[in-house]
Design an enzyme around this catalytic site. Structure first.
Site, PDB file in Angstrom:
ATOM      1  N   LYS A 140      -0.019  30.079  10.611  1.00  0.00           N
ATOM      2  CA  LYS A 140       1.430  30.270  10.488  1.00  0.00           C
ATOM      3  C   LYS A 140       2.091  28.982  10.941  1.00  0.00           C
ATOM      4  O   LYS A 140       2.290  28.756  12.129  1.00  0.00           O
ATOM      5  CB  LYS A 140       1.855  31.442  11.380  1.00  0.00           C
ATOM      6  CG  LYS A 140       3.017  32.264  10.850  1.00  0.00           C
ATOM      7  CD  LYS A 140       4.319  31.516  10.751  1.00  0.00           C
ATOM      8  CE  LYS A 140       5.034  31.367  12.075  1.00  0.00           C
ATOM      9  NZ  LYS A 140       6.160  30.425  12.000  1.00  0.00           N
ATOM     10  N   CYS A 160       5.035  16.363  22.337  1.00  0.00           N
ATOM     11  CA  CYS A 160       4.663  17.098  23.555  1.00  0.00           C
ATOM     12  C   CYS A 160       4.313  16.127  24.664  1.00  0.00           C
ATOM     13  O   CYS A 160       4.509  16.418  25.835  1.00  0.00           O
ATOM     14  CB  CYS A 160       3.508  18.043  23.278  1.00  0.00           C
ATOM     15  SG  CYS A 160       2.100  17.236  22.538  1.00  0.00           S
ATOM     16  N   GLU A 182      -1.150  25.657  23.736  1.00  0.00           N
ATOM     17  CA  GLU A 182      -0.803  24.246  23.973  1.00  0.00           C
ATOM     18  C   GLU A 182       0.713  24.157  23.995  1.00  0.00           C
ATOM     19  O   GLU A 182       1.365  24.284  22.951  1.00  0.00           O
ATOM     20  CB  GLU A 182      -1.390  23.355  22.879  1.00  0.00           C
ATOM     21  CG  GLU A 182      -2.904  23.397  22.893  1.00  0.00           C
ATOM     22  CD  GLU A 182      -3.541  22.164  22.265  1.00  0.00           C
ATOM     23  OE1 GLU A 182      -4.724  21.954  22.514  1.00  0.00           O
ATOM     24  OE2 GLU A 182      -2.857  21.412  21.545  1.00  0.00           O
ATOM     25  N   GLU A 187      11.750  20.218  30.049  1.00  0.00           N
ATOM     26  CA  GLU A 187      11.446  19.419  28.859  1.00  0.00           C
ATOM     27  C   GLU A 187      12.731  19.119  28.081  1.00  0.00           C
ATOM     28  O   GLU A 187      13.505  20.026  27.792  1.00  0.00           O
ATOM     29  CB  GLU A 187      10.467  20.203  27.966  1.00  0.00           C
ATOM     30  CG  GLU A 187       9.866  19.363  26.866  1.00  0.00           C
ATOM     31  CD  GLU A 187       8.859  20.155  26.016  1.00  0.00           C
ATOM     32  OE1 GLU A 187       9.151  21.295  25.642  1.00  0.00           O
ATOM     33  OE2 GLU A 187       7.780  19.594  25.731  1.00  0.00           O
TER      34      GLU A 187
HETATM   35  P1  NAD Z   1       8.317  27.296  19.254  1.00  0.00           P
HETATM   36  O1  NAD Z   1       7.713  27.966  20.418  1.00  0.00           O
HETATM   37  O2  NAD Z   1       9.764  27.490  18.989  1.00  0.00           O
HETATM   38  O3  NAD Z   1       7.580  27.761  17.898  1.00  0.00           O
HETATM   39  C1  NAD Z   1       6.194  27.613  17.729  1.00  0.00           C
HETATM   40  C2  NAD Z   1       5.692  28.623  16.724  1.00  0.00           C
HETATM   41  O4  NAD Z   1       5.791  29.940  17.256  1.00  0.00           O
HETATM   42  C3  NAD Z   1       6.459  28.641  15.413  1.00  0.00           C
HETATM   43  O5  NAD Z   1       5.555  28.711  14.345  1.00  0.00           O
HETATM   44  C4  NAD Z   1       7.298  29.914  15.514  1.00  0.00           C
HETATM   45  O6  NAD Z   1       7.625  30.484  14.271  1.00  0.00           O
HETATM   46  C5  NAD Z   1       6.340  30.810  16.273  1.00  0.00           C
HETATM   47  N1  NAD Z   1       6.956  31.949  16.968  1.00  0.00           N
HETATM   48  C6  NAD Z   1       8.192  32.047  17.497  1.00  0.00           C
HETATM   49  N2  NAD Z   1       8.366  33.256  18.078  1.00  0.00           N
HETATM   50  C7  NAD Z   1       7.207  33.946  17.933  1.00  0.00           C
HETATM   51  C8  NAD Z   1       6.747  35.228  18.338  1.00  0.00           C
HETATM   52  N3  NAD Z   1       7.531  36.068  19.021  1.00  0.00           N
HETATM   53  N4  NAD Z   1       5.486  35.589  18.029  1.00  0.00           N
HETATM   54  C9  NAD Z   1       4.678  34.751  17.364  1.00  0.00           C
HETATM   55  N5  NAD Z   1       5.052  33.512  16.947  1.00  0.00           N
HETATM   56  C10 NAD Z   1       6.298  33.111  17.229  1.00  0.00           C
HETATM   57  O7  NAD Z   1       7.970  25.756  19.400  1.00  0.00           O
HETATM   58  P2  NAD Z   1       8.372  24.529  18.441  1.00  0.00           P
HETATM   59  O8  NAD Z   1       9.829  24.270  18.551  1.00  0.00           O
HETATM   60  O9  NAD Z   1       7.802  24.727  17.089  1.00  0.00           O
HETATM   61  O10 NAD Z   1       7.559  23.335  19.106  1.00  0.00           O
HETATM   62  C11 NAD Z   1       8.052  22.561  20.155  1.00  0.00           C
HETATM   63  C12 NAD Z   1       7.288  22.831  21.426  1.00  0.00           C
HETATM   64  O11 NAD Z   1       5.886  22.689  21.178  1.00  0.00           O
HETATM   65  C13 NAD Z   1       7.593  21.866  22.540  1.00  0.00           C
HETATM   66  O12 NAD Z   1       7.710  22.565  23.753  1.00  0.00           O
HETATM   67  C14 NAD Z   1       6.363  20.961  22.562  1.00  0.00           C
HETATM   68  O13 NAD Z   1       6.133  20.342  23.820  1.00  0.00           O
HETATM   69  C15 NAD Z   1       5.291  21.900  22.190  1.00  0.00           C
HETATM   70  N6  NAD Z   1       4.118  21.208  21.663  1.00  0.00           N
HETATM   71  C16 NAD Z   1       2.981  21.143  22.440  1.00  0.00           C
HETATM   72  C17 NAD Z   1       1.872  20.467  21.987  1.00  0.00           C
HETATM   73  C18 NAD Z   1       0.632  20.366  22.824  1.00  0.00           C
HETATM   74  O14 NAD Z   1      -0.364  19.889  22.300  1.00  0.00           O
HETATM   75  N7  NAD Z   1       0.623  20.782  24.068  1.00  0.00           N
HETATM   76  C19 NAD Z   1       1.907  19.845  20.738  1.00  0.00           C
HETATM   77  C20 NAD Z   1       3.072  19.927  19.969  1.00  0.00           C
HETATM   78  C21 NAD Z   1       4.177  20.614  20.442  1.00  0.00           C
END
Ligand code: NAD
Length: 457
Positions: free
Chosen positions: A156, A263, A229, A360
């Protein structure tokens, strides 16, 4: 019909209206993946490796159009989109090259007719819910080793990188991965939530702490493999013996690359008082030279903010820092639209009462704090609930390692930052998550080690 609207964050234009999944289609796809997985796992490893090799060739073949698609839907500057795709190739090579040695059957004991072996079998069907900021990297960190080791994957992608997710699916299918074995689900959070309701053997999530916590709550009691992550508030300390100009150029890039939406972006900088002023001056000069504008333009460095609501987070951190006495050195405001834009922003005279130094930012803003000694820097670096990466800039390698050994972070950098290697594990302390991707451990993560006790008659 469910639809997902895709908007270009750089100009607000609607790019596409995609047919989205719903609970019923997610369940049907999950059932088909479950049925198809054993045959995929039964294929010779060389066949699965050949699929990923072909996938790699297609990424190279289509690189320009894939980069343009990613730039249009995320606002990432086009040069950085190309960098991500080129960087992906080394990751694919690593996974293909290492999967055999790290998942081969190991004989760990062989004496007196007793044989002990470890076998690595696939988990089964895994769900991957992903982020938008590096969709090729974070997607393929999971998808590729999962497929190589014989799993079926329900993927997804983020609703802000779905066109890229569909391109990943198109190329994997063209490369020979059966459509039931790799499935791209289209939609936002509710589609991710529907995925979690299926029978899964592993859930691999990349995204924010808030969503990660929700996902852990949804599946935690099901005893399946769960990796999260999440975000970071990554610190760097610049020692008194560092070259202020070189450190400033490197760290400005670490803080502002991908418009600060990484990230492992540098999110906090501590500078020894002896070189603080020289460092800050060089840092601000470097940042002021960054060109913001059309992400498709070759010379653009600062692109759009992918998610509109993040602008409010940045505004709030700026207002809070100003109210608590920080000194604004550049930026500190939105840039005119259409689209989502924020000026690269630098503060000095910050401290840990400020949100800017605690939560963040995920945007082009940074605080620089003066420190008097290494111990003070270590205390401040560890004053966080996150722990993804941390760095030290100094001429003295022993000193850097002494300092970094005391910092709670999964990746440690000496004289570098914002760097990921396929050969090294990617993991975090605390609220930065649990589990890991990349390295040989990040291949084994998609397998279950089974213990064989074999006594000859
Ligand atoms: P997000 O948490 O808003 O969304 C991530 C995913 O979760 C999306 O696909 C979204 O549709 C899905 N999602 C949202 N609500 C959900 C639910 N209730 N159940 C299941 N899935 C759900 O994050 P984002 O804005 O896409 O990404 C940014 C964040 O990701 C930042 O905090 C960044 O630091 C982190 N990040 C971490 C790494 C790492 O390797 N540690 C890498 C990239 C990004």
């Amino acid at each position: 019909m469910n639809t997902l609207l895709i908007t270009n964050p750089a100009n607000g234009e609607r790019i596409a209206e995609l047919h989205a999944d719903d609970a019923a289609s997610v369940a049907a796809k999950a059932a088909r993946a479950r049925a198809a997985q054993p045959a995929w796992a039964a294929r010779a490893l060389d066949e699965r490796k050949a699929c990923i090799d072909r996938f790699r060739q297609f990424v190279v073949r289509d690189l320009e159009s894939l980069a343009a698609t990613m730039t249009r839907e995320t606002g990432k500057p086009i040069r950085m989109s190309r960098n991500e795709l080129n960087g992906l190739l080394a990751r694919l090579d690593f996974f293909v090259g290492m999967v055999e040695p790290v998942t081969a059957v190991e004989t760990v004991y062989d004496e007196g007719g007793m044989l002990e072996r470890i076998e690595h079998v696939p988990l089964g069907v895994v769900g991957n819910i992903s982020a938008w900021n590096y969709p090729w990297f974070v997607g393929c960190n999971v998808i590729v080793p999962a497929l190589l080791t014989g799993n079926a994957v329900l993927y997804k992608p983020s609703e802000f990188a779905t066109m890229t997710g569909l391109e990943i699916a198109r190329l994997l299918h063209e490369a020979g991965v059966p459509p039931e074995v790799f499935v791209c689900l289209v939609g936002a959070g509710p589609v991710g939530a529907a995925l979690l309701e299926q029978k899964l053997d592993g859930v691999f999530f990349t995204g924010s702490y808030a969503t990660g916590k929700r996902i852990a709550g949804a599946v935690g009691s099901r005893f399946l493999k769960l990796q999260l992550e999440l975000g970071g508030k990554d610190p760097t300390y610049v020692c008194d013996d560092a070259d202020p100009q070189a450190a400033a150029e490197s760290l400005a890039d670490g803080a502002m690359y991908n418009t600060g939406q990484s990230c492992c972006s540098v999110e906090r900088i501590y500078v020894h008082e002896k070189i603080h002023d020289a460092f800050v001056e060089a840092f601000v000069r470097t940042v002021k030279a960054y060109k913001a504008g059309d992400p498709m333009a070759e010379d653009t460095y600062i692109g759009a903010i992918t998610r509109g609501p993040q602008l409010d987070v940045l505004d709030a951190q700026v207002a809070d820092a100003k109210a608590k006495g920080a000194k604004l050195l550049c930026g500190g405001h939105r840039l005119p639209g259409p689209g989502n834009w924020y000026a690269p922003t630098v503060f000095s005279h910050v401290d840990h009462r400020m949100e800017l130094m605690r939560e963040e930012s995920f945007g082009p803003i940074i605080g620089i704090q003066k420190v008097g000694a290494d111990d003070e820097a270590v205390t401040l670096m560890n004053d966080t609930r996150y722990g993804l990466t941390a760095g030290v800039y100094t001429r003295d390698g022993e000193r850097a390692q002494r300092i970094l050994a005391r910092v709670n972070a999964g990746s440690l950098y000496w004289n570098c930052c914002d760097r990921v290697s396929p050969r090294l594990p990617w993991s975090g302390y605390g609220d930065s998550g649990v589990g890991l991707t990349l390295s040989t451990y990040g291949i084994q993560a998609f397998t279950r080690p089974r213990a064989w006790h074999l006594r000859a008659p």
